[in-house]
Design a protein around this motif. Structure first.
Motif, PDB file in Angstrom:
ATOM      1  N   GLU A   4      -8.817  -8.485   5.408  1.00  0.00           N
ATOM      2  CA  GLU A   4      -8.437  -7.090   5.680  1.00  0.00           C
ATOM      3  C   GLU A   4      -7.608  -6.502   4.539  1.00  0.00           C
ATOM      4  OE1 GLU A   4      -8.168  -6.951  10.565  1.00  0.00           O
ATOM      5  OE2 GLU A   4      -6.566  -7.900   9.430  1.00  0.00           O
ATOM      6  N   VAL A   5      -6.670  -7.300   4.045  1.00  0.00           N
ATOM      7  CA  VAL A   5      -5.792  -6.844   2.977  1.00  0.00           C
ATOM      8  C   VAL A   5      -6.605  -6.619   1.692  1.00  0.00           C
ATOM      9  CG1 VAL A   5      -3.864  -7.527   1.506  1.00  0.00           C
ATOM     10  CG2 VAL A   5      -3.748  -7.941   3.963  1.00  0.00           C
ATOM     11  N   PHE A  30       0.812  -1.222   0.000  1.00  0.00           N
ATOM     12  CA  PHE A  30       0.000   0.000   0.000  1.00  0.00           C
ATOM     13  C   PHE A  30       0.849   1.278   0.000  1.00  0.00           C
ATOM     14  CE2 PHE A  30      -2.785  -3.347   1.635  1.00  0.00           C
ATOM     15  CZ  PHE A  30      -3.750  -3.302   0.632  1.00  0.00           C
ATOM     16  N   LYS A  64     -10.862  -0.762  -1.572  1.00  0.00           N
ATOM     17  CA  LYS A  64     -11.098   0.681  -1.412  1.00  0.00           C
ATOM     18  C   LYS A  64     -10.307   1.478  -2.436  1.00  0.00           C
ATOM     19  CE  LYS A  64     -12.196   0.877   3.496  1.00  0.00           C
ATOM     20  NZ  LYS A  64     -11.464   0.833   4.771  1.00  0.00           N
ATOM     21  N   ASN A  65      -9.043   1.084  -2.635  1.00  0.00           N
ATOM     22  CA  ASN A  65      -8.217   1.770  -3.642  1.00  0.00           C
ATOM     23  C   ASN A  65      -8.826   1.622  -5.031  1.00  0.00           C
ATOM     24  OD1 ASN A  65      -6.414   2.570  -1.701  1.00  0.00           O
ATOM     25  ND2 ASN A  65      -4.891   1.012  -2.145  1.00  0.00           N
ATOM     26  N   CYS A  92      -5.787   7.541  -6.498  1.00  0.00           N
ATOM     27  CA  CYS A  92      -4.930   6.627  -5.749  1.00  0.00           C
ATOM     28  C   CYS A  92      -3.567   6.633  -6.436  1.00  0.00           C
ATOM     29  CB  CYS A  92      -5.538   5.227  -5.763  1.00  0.00           C
ATOM     30  SG  CYS A  92      -4.525   4.017  -4.899  1.00  0.00           S
ATOM     31  N   LYS A 100      -2.084  -9.015   9.195  1.00  0.00           N
ATOM     32  CA  LYS A 100      -3.493  -8.822   8.861  1.00  0.00           C
ATOM     33  C   LYS A 100      -4.060 -10.084   8.221  1.00  0.00           C
ATOM     34  CE  LYS A 100      -3.747  -3.847   8.346  1.00  0.00           C
ATOM     35  NZ  LYS A 100      -3.522  -2.718   7.459  1.00  0.00           N
ATOM     36  N   LYS A 121       2.170  -7.062   7.897  1.00  0.00           N
ATOM     37  CA  LYS A 121       1.243  -6.193   8.630  1.00  0.00           C
ATOM     38  C   LYS A 121       0.393  -6.961   9.641  1.00  0.00           C
ATOM     39  CE  LYS A 121       2.442  -2.360   6.787  1.00  0.00           C
ATOM     40  NZ  LYS A 121       2.777  -1.097   7.416  1.00  0.00           N
ATOM     41  N   GLY A 176      -1.222   3.291  -3.557  1.00  0.00           N
ATOM     42  CA  GLY A 176      -1.686   4.186  -2.516  1.00  0.00           C
ATOM     43  C   GLY A 176      -0.632   5.231  -2.261  1.00  0.00           C
ATOM     44  N   GLU A 195      -9.795  -5.961   1.510  1.00  0.00           N
ATOM     45  CA  GLU A 195     -10.718  -4.839   1.693  1.00  0.00           C
ATOM     46  C   GLU A 195     -10.009  -3.508   1.458  1.00  0.00           C
ATOM     47  OE1 GLU A 195     -13.310  -3.061   5.209  1.00  0.00           O
ATOM     48  OE2 GLU A 195     -13.062  -5.255   5.342  1.00  0.00           O
ATOM     49  N   GLU A 196      -8.753  -3.426   1.952  1.00  0.00           N
ATOM     50  CA  GLU A 196      -7.995  -2.191   1.766  1.00  0.00           C
ATOM     51  C   GLU A 196      -7.759  -1.940   0.278  1.00  0.00           C
ATOM     52  OE1 GLU A 196      -4.735  -1.962   4.505  1.00  0.00           O
ATOM     53  OE2 GLU A 196      -4.103  -0.007   3.751  1.00  0.00           O
TER      54      GLU A 196
END
Lengths: 220, 291
Positions: B37-38, A7, B44-45, B110, B33, B31, A11, B40-41
């Motif tokens: 979770e990964v 990210f 979003k991007n 992004c 996670k 992370k 990002g 979902e992030e």
């Protein structure tokens, strides 16, 4: 490694136009605010090389202001941050500095209010990622990859032990630690990267430990 | 943790998994996670990218008036005529430029890997999507594959124009897109690496010379170049064409070239196109009136 998450590459989500000059600048501003612990009343911001040459076109000025106001990189108010800063009583001065620096996107922020002052150097290394390389004259390398606590203390025996004893008591694991001092027996700085955010009660207890002058934290 | 493209490809081949899967597992590990979770992030991007392209198709204009409207212009042309370079190609170009028009207009985007180069990865994704009909999961994987290659570049070279010139931005972005297209089209991890290498090779030496220091001219159109080269390189790799210089060595060459670039060609707005008569005139106009 400088980048440790996918990210960092895909990002951040951000207000344009530049990841290093806008998003990165906002993050440097926010780091300064976090370390100061409150909103400053004034800021003198020195910009170097690419930052100095192109800051107006890239919105580096409003991004730094946004960061000092506590905005995230995707805050829709970002492009209005200079006006909002004025409304909130934050005076900002930008200085195009021609001094030689190690990184082309470097900013030196001196911020303060009536009683306190803080000075830091931040570099924007690309894709919105930043590093804090100097704080109040102490060299450091803070990536912002992990939560961290920064502790100004007197250079005396036992100062470090009194801090680590408290962290151990609360089962806080230290991932990376640096200690830096200006001169023997004078002020020193401990930078401690930890695995989880350090809660306020722990910070309070650290503030009361032997030889500690001031504590601030960076939330990852 | 992989440090090089060779290591990345080796892990994928040895474990018989996709490049995107290597990246997802590493992210979960680093992370701490869950997979959800990964995902979902990244979802979003993906939504931010989708929205930026939608915004661009409504037509946007930057504050300076230097950029905006070309994404729409190309879509209109595609409806009225048959593009010489093909429908998919021009669709990618339009969506890549559109994303950067939104960026120049200070909209929300992004960074992939940077804001100036944010068009290549989503532009190609949303164009290739029309032909390959991927699932939502495959679209998310596209971003992980692109990210895996960008991760290697960021750690071994640079991804910012100020540090390494435009080759570090559009060069990386286009190459990341090429590698991701190959995976989505069913190519092997090695073919992704070939596509990456062939794209970056064609971008070596590209300087960062923004007019008036703005992320507009030539940045928006360089996203067109990066995304079209990505599609060409992906097709070449899928056809079995390989790069004679291995991927990691191309990245190394990009790094050394960037180190040799003078500061005037690294995002200071002092050299190249910024220093043409018209470039200087535009700068005067912009700072004289609107800023």
């Amino acid at each position: 490694m400088k980048y440790n998450s996918v990210f960092d590459i895909i990002g951040p989500v951000m207000v344009g136009p530049s990841s290093s000059h806008t998003a990165g600048a906002a993050r440097i501003g926010k780091a300064a605010r976090n370390l100061f612990g409150k909103q400053p009343k004034w800021a003198k911001i020195h910009l170097y090389e690419s930052f100095a040459k192109t800051y107006r076109g890239h919105g580096t000025d409003f991004a730094l202001a946004g960061g000092l106001l506590g905005f995230e990189t995707d805050d829709p108010q970002m492009s209005k941050a200079l006006d909002i800063a004025k409304e909130k009583g934050l005076e900002i001065e930008f200085i195009e500095d021609s001094a030689a620096v190690d990184h082309p996107n470097t900013a030196r922020l001196i911020i303060g209010n009536d009683s306190d002052q803080l000075e830091l150097i931040g570099i924007s290394i690309g894709g919105g990622k930043v590093e804090i390389t100097e704080l109040n004259g102490f060299e450091l390398r803070l990536s912002g990859n992990h939560p961290a606590i920064l502790i100004m203390h007197n250079d005396r025996f036992g100062a470090i032990a009194s801090v680590t004893r408290i962290l151990a008591k609360y089962e806080v694991n230290i991932g990376h630690m640096e200690v830096n001092r200006k001169d023997v027996g004078k002020e020193a700085l401990m930078v401690i990267e930890v695995d989880q955010n350090v809660e306020d009660p722990i910070l309070k207890e650290l503030e009361g430990a032997d030889h500690i002058i001031q504590i601030s934290k960076i939330v990852s | 943790m992989f440090r090089t493209v060779a290591e990345l490809v080796e892990i994928a081949e040895n474990e018989n998994i996709l490049i995107s899967e290597v990246m997802i597992r590493q992210e979960m590990d680093v992370k701490e996670k869950t997979r959800e979770e990964v995902y979902e992030e990244m979802e979003k991007n993906l939504q931010v990218m989708e929205r930026a392209i939608d915004d661009a198709m409504q037509g946007v204009q930057s504050v300076t008036g230097l950029t905006g409207g070309d994404a729409v212009r190309i879509q209109k042309y595609m409806k009225e005529k048959t593009p010489l370079s093909g429908h998919l190609m021009m669709d990618a170009v339009s969506k890549a430029m559109g994303t950067n028009e939104v960026n120049a207009a200070m909209g929300i985007i992004c960074a992939t890997p940077t804001a100036g180069s944010a068009g290549c990865v989503p532009g190609t994704l949303f164009a290739v999507k029309e032909q390959l009909h991927p699932t939502r999961e495959q679209m998310i994987r596209y971003l992980f594959t692109a990210g895996a290659f960008g991760f290697v570049v960021a750690n071994n070279a640079f991804i910012s124009g100020a540090a390494g010139g435009c080759q570090a931005e559009i060069g990386s972005a286009g190459a990341m897109a090429a590698a991701a297209i190959v995976e989505m089209a069913g190519g092997t991890p090695q073919q992704s690496s070939e596509a990456f290498a062939m794209t970056l090779k064609n971008m070596l030496g590209l300087v960062c010379d923004p007019v008036a220091g703005l992320v507009e001219v030539p940045c928006v159109k360089r996203n067109a170049g990066g995304s079209s080269l990505a599609i060409v390189s992906a097709d070449m790799a899928l056809a079995g064409v390989t790069s004679k210089i291995p991927c990691d060595e191309v990245i190394g060459a990009m790094y050394r070239i960037g180190r040799q670039m003078p500061s005037s060609l690294r995002e200071t707005g002092e050299g190249g196109l910024a220093d043409t008569p018209t470039g200087r005139l535009l700068k005067e106009k912009i700072y004289g009136t609107t800023m």
